[in-house]
Design an enzyme around this catalytic site. Structure first.
Site: not given
Length: 256
Positions: A141, A154
């Protein structure tokens, strides 16, 4: 299964979103695919739709990964063995700042994004080396490239996965195993933000509000498929893919 196909892939996170779209994209191009996810009902429906082989498994559990390896070995034995491992499984929980973040959420994110990826790679790396033309593609990501407020857990997990990817490429080049990273920005999926925000549908919808054309799972799946279908001597080390409206992590164009 497609008879006499020479391309054999394992795809994790296949029950929804980018993982399911990747299975569809590969099958449409004649790949043999073992689709992996925890939710057997969704996986079986995808298998019925696409002709992929469903293998329900939780990649964070050692016994499940061992069973997955055995099933894949059996499924691909007549086709020359697995040559491509695509790690899509992952996810986020929470948007709390570091000072008040849930340790349990952080542990879950590290377990799924980093250790789950590690376990799947370790399960299949000997066969990829033996094959002589192996590929590992890890979906990370842009959260693994740039940190942002409320995203530390995250960020930490995806930064870790990104580092794993880079070290693996250095270690496996001598075995002709190419290692690819695809790092998407904003992708409008049915579950990612819903899961991150604890099931709050209204809050999840606001993530994409006013964004004319966010990426869709199919967009990312097309990039994944393209990367693994290139000739073996070509390694796309890192592919960052964002919608045009997201010029950077801190700049997202929203229409009124």
């Amino acid at each position: 299964m497609v008879e006499n196909s020479s391309r054999n892939a394992v795809v994790t996170g296949a029950s929804s979103g980018i993982g399911a779209a990747t299975v569809r994209a590969l099958r449409a191009h004649g790949w043999n695919v073992v689709a992996v996810a925890r939710r057997a009902d969704r996986l079986l429906a995808l298998a019925a739709e696409t002709g992929a082989i469903a293998c329900p498994a939780d990649i964070s559990k050692d016994d499940d990964v061992a069973r997955l390896r055995s099933n894949v070995t059996d499924a691909f034995a007549q086709f020359g063995g697995v040559d491509t491992v695509i790690n899509i499984a992952g996810g986020a929980r929470g948007v709390d700042p570091v000072g008040s973040a849930s340790v349990q959420d952080w542990e879950w994110m590290y377990q799924v994004n980093v250790l789950g990826t590690l376990k799947v790679i370790q399960a299949f790396l000997p066969e990829l080396r033996a094959h002589g033309r192996g590929t590992v593609l890890n979906l990370t990501s842009t959260a693994g490239l740039v940190a942002y407020e409320g995203g530390a857990g995250y960020n930490a997990a995806k930064f870790g996965q990104h580092a794993l990817n880079n070290a693996l490429r250095l270690e496996e080049a001598e075995h002709n195993v190419r290692v690819i990273e695809v790092a998407p920005g904003l992708v409008h999926t049915e579950e990612f933000m819903l899961n991150r925000l604890g099931g709050d549908k209204e809050a999840a919808a606001k993530t994409y509000q006013g964004v004319a054309e966010p990426l869709l799972p199919e967009d990312v799946a097309d990039v994944v498929r393209y990367a693994v279908e290139l000739p073996q001597h070509i390694n796309l080390d890192q592919i960052v893919v964002r919608p045009v409206a997201q010029a950077a992590a801190h700049k997202l164009i929203r229409n009124p």
